[in-house]
Scaffold this motif. Structure first.
Motif, mmCIF file in Angstrom:
data_model
loop_
_atom_site.group_PDB
_atom_site.id
_atom_site.type_symbol
_atom_site.label_atom_id
_atom_site.label_comp_id
_atom_site.label_asym_id
_atom_site.label_seq_id
_atom_site.Cartn_x
_atom_site.Cartn_y
_atom_site.Cartn_z
ATOM 1 N N SER A 176 17.036 20.078 -25.418
ATOM 2 C CA SER A 176 15.924 19.747 -24.527
ATOM 3 C C SER A 176 14.778 19.024 -25.236
ATOM 4 O O SER A 176 13.873 18.504 -24.579
ATOM 5 C CB SER A 176 15.376 21.030 -23.880
ATOM 6 N N ARG A 185 12.515 20.458 -26.847
ATOM 7 C CA ARG A 185 11.337 21.334 -26.812
ATOM 8 C C ARG A 185 11.379 22.330 -27.961
ATOM 9 O O ARG A 185 12.355 23.049 -28.126
ATOM 10 C CB ARG A 185 11.282 22.134 -25.495
ATOM 11 N N ASP A 202 6.263 25.221 -27.568
ATOM 12 C CA ASP A 202 6.330 24.652 -26.222
ATOM 13 C C ASP A 202 6.790 25.715 -25.231
ATOM 14 O O ASP A 202 6.241 25.886 -24.145
ATOM 15 C CB ASP A 202 7.392 23.548 -26.199
ATOM 16 N N ARG A 231 4.337 28.656 -24.533
ATOM 17 C CA ARG A 231 3.318 28.298 -23.549
ATOM 18 C C ARG A 231 3.916 28.255 -22.140
ATOM 19 O O ARG A 231 3.337 28.768 -21.185
ATOM 20 C CB ARG A 231 2.717 26.937 -23.916
ATOM 21 N N GLU A 232 5.096 27.659 -22.021
ATOM 22 C CA GLU A 232 5.687 27.518 -20.684
ATOM 23 C C GLU A 232 6.059 28.855 -20.071
ATOM 24 O O GLU A 232 5.904 29.060 -18.874
ATOM 25 C CB GLU A 232 6.930 26.625 -20.753
ATOM 26 N N ARG A 233 6.572 29.764 -20.918
ATOM 27 C CA ARG A 233 7.044 31.046 -20.372
ATOM 28 C C ARG A 233 5.925 32.069 -20.230
ATOM 29 O O ARG A 233 5.956 32.900 -19.337
ATOM 30 C CB ARG A 233 8.142 31.632 -21.265
ATOM 31 N N GLN A 273 1.744 22.203 -30.234
ATOM 32 C CA GLN A 273 2.702 22.427 -29.144
ATOM 33 C C GLN A 273 2.092 23.249 -28.025
ATOM 34 O O GLN A 273 2.419 23.059 -26.855
ATOM 35 C CB GLN A 273 3.970 23.094 -29.693
ATOM 36 N N GLY A 320 -0.014 20.699 -26.241
ATOM 37 C CA GLY A 320 0.719 19.520 -25.778
ATOM 38 C C GLY A 320 0.338 18.246 -26.506
ATOM 39 O O GLY A 320 0.641 17.148 -26.049
ATOM 40 N N TYR A 350 16.910 23.919 -19.016
ATOM 41 C CA TYR A 350 16.669 23.372 -20.347
ATOM 42 C C TYR A 350 17.978 23.008 -21.042
ATOM 43 O O TYR A 350 18.071 22.039 -21.749
ATOM 44 C CB TYR A 350 15.968 24.410 -21.240
#
Lengths: 410, 127
Positions: free
Chosen positions: A63, A65, A69, A72-74, A300, A303, A370
């Protein structure tokens, strides 16, 4: 043929890059105090880092990532920020310990006080982060780190009683001189040293730096499945060497020189020189990895453009974060806090923070959005979930054990 | 084109990638617009990015303090806004149709600082 060379190089780099100041300190100290009674933790730690590093590398390859990364996303903005603060603090502490380790190695080689080396080491670390190509940096320090094989050679040349060693490793007992609290405290320290969070930050970001894709999944697997366990053997060699030489003498190591003592006793000056070269290479390499990991995790999370694959001016905030982290690390060592003690706190706190990194990774490694068809197999999920339970237990137990054992003191 | 997705899960906190493949910040917040007819639910109309958007979302005293500090330090006019029409694709990252340089994500100061060091490669940096 080229692919084969690349795989071989990757494995060698992974072996040489596995050991850092945390392993040097934790393996030597546990070997000297508990013999091989904690060798099983090293095995557990290696299996853990293998499982999770493979996931991190796979997610990054497929992916693009990297680990923070995913954090932060989860976890979202708020919990992610708390995680960033904790992870950054621990990685910074580790960076300071590694810089101190490089300076101590130089002191051992030259007898010049380590504090004089600290600013120079800091500058060199920054210079490499700033200028040197990622692959060159990664391979050079990894290959130099292979000098540590000399410790394993020393163990072999000492002609130990292998049967008795295997028996004491497989039938662990707490020595009469040690408390149970200290035993479990050092078990957690060893686990922390083997699974330090920066290792997956760096490994996954490195996969993106080297532009790994789906076609590199095999390289990822072989690096992790072969390179890491062999690197773990070097950590085991340090423990065995300490158990053979330091434990009978009743030495409780509090200085890096004691990690080199067994090798120099068995193999003489050449052995000592190689061991010091190995110490230097693995702490310098880990200084680079932790410095970059400080930058990776911050960039990360927010971003920002990061990485050594773009010019510094194109990733200014990342480069600034790396620079400031190195300056902070150098400053911390210059306060004359003992680098070995900084290391001990860094690995124990790492152990306490492990679930923060590994839980989001495990969730994403199961997300087809992903990974498409490359999500975790059932077996790796089973092992990884079991590990997460262990990590959470270790995390909860860390602070009480730290208090009960007076930070391992007695 | 209206598309239904879980904005909190599939948009928020994802990585923004610009049309040249550069990392361009995170989806720090979303702009919702109420159609105003009382029938339909509010719609996501833009992605907001930048430290101010992030701080505004923390909903704590610390977040508000951070927002104040960030705004003052960076002299920002508010978060960078990317209308949804400029979004190319939504996946594990959000691909944009614009260049990162068009978004003010507040990296100018760091760029000036780092650009002064030898070897930063400011000369051939395109933005």
């Amino acid at each position: 043929m080229r692919k084969l060379l690349e795989i071989a190089l990757g494995i060698l780099t992974a072996i040489g890059g596995f050991v850092d100041i945390g392993d040097l300190v934790a393996s030597t100290e546990t070997g000297a105090r508990f013999g091989l009674g904690l060798a099983w933790v090293l095995l557990v730690g290696v299996v853990g880092i293998v499982i999770y590093a493979e996931m991190a590398g796979r997610v990054a390859s497929v992916s693009g990532r990297a680990v923070f990364d995913l954090v932060r996303e989860r976890l979202g903005a708020g919990a992610g920020l708390l995680n960033l603060a904790a992870s950054f603090f621990i990685t910074l502490l580790t960076l300071a310990a590694e810089i101190g380790g490089v300076a101590l190695s130089l002191q051992l080689a030259t007898s010049v006080n380590y504090l004089l080396f600290v600013p120079v080491v800091g500058f060199l670390v920054w210079l490499v982060c700033w200028r040197v190509r990622f692959e060159l940096m990664d391979n050079a320090v990894g290959l130099l780190g292979l000098a540590l094989i000399v410790v394993a050679v020393a163990v072999w040349r000492a002609h130990p009683d292998w049967g008795a060693m295997l028996h004491s490793a497989t039938h662990p007992v707490v020595p009469t001189t040690e408390s149970h609290a200290a035993y479990w405290y050092f078990a957690i320290a060893l686990l922390g040293s083997a699974m330090t969070p920066y290792e997956v930050f760096f490994f996954s970001s490195g996969a993106v730096e080297q532009r790994w894709t789906r076609s590199d999944l095999l390289v990822n697997r072989l690096n992790v499945y072969i390179g890491f366990p062999l690197g773990g053997l070097l950590a085991l060699a340090l423990m065995v060497a300490a158990a053979l030489v330091l434990e009978p003498l009743g030495i409780d190591p509090s200085h890096l020189s004691q990690a080199a003592l067994p090798t120099s006793l068995v193999l003489g000056r050449l052995g000592l020189a190689l061991a010091l070269l190995g110490f230097f290479a693995c702490t310098f390499g880990a200084s680079l990895e932790t410095a970059l990991s400080c930058g990776y995790s911050i960039a990360q999370y927010f971003g920002w453009q990061w990485g050594k694959f773009v010019k510094p001016a194109q990733a200014p905030r990342f480069q600034l974060a790396v620079l400031v982290s190195i300056a902070l690390g150098v400053g911390l060592v210059l306060t004359t806090l003992d680098p070995v003690q900084i290391t001990e706190y860094a690995i124990v706190l790492s152990a306490a923070a492990l679930p923060l990194t590994y839980l989001p990774l495990l969730i994403v490694a199961n997300d087809p959005a992903y990974l498409g068809g490359k999500v975790n197999s059932r077996l790796s999920n089973a092992i990884a979930s079991l590990f997460l339970v262990v990590l959470v237990l270790a995390s909860v137990a860390t602070i009480p054990l730290m208090i009960a054992s007076k930070a391992g003191g007695g | 084109m209206a598309r239904r997705l879980d904005a909190a899960l599939e948009l928020l906190d994802r990585q923004l990638v610009d049309k040249d493949g550069r990392l361009a910040g995170k989806v720090d917040d979303l702009e919702l617009t109420d159609p105003g007819d009382g029938l339909e639910q509010p719609r996501v109309t833009a992605i907001l990015t930048g430290p101010d958007a992030l701080a505004g979302r923390l909903h704590t005293r610390f977040g508000r303090w951070l927002q104040g500090v960030v705004l003052r330090l960076l002299a920002r006019q508010g978060p960078a806004r990317v209308p949804l029409e400029q979004v190319q694709a939504i996946g594990s990252s959000i691909e944009l149709r614009v260049a990162a340089g068009r978004l003010d994500t507040g990296q100018g100061w760091a760029r000036r600082l780092i650009g002064r060091l030898p070897g930063a490669g400011e000369g051939d940096a395109a933005q």
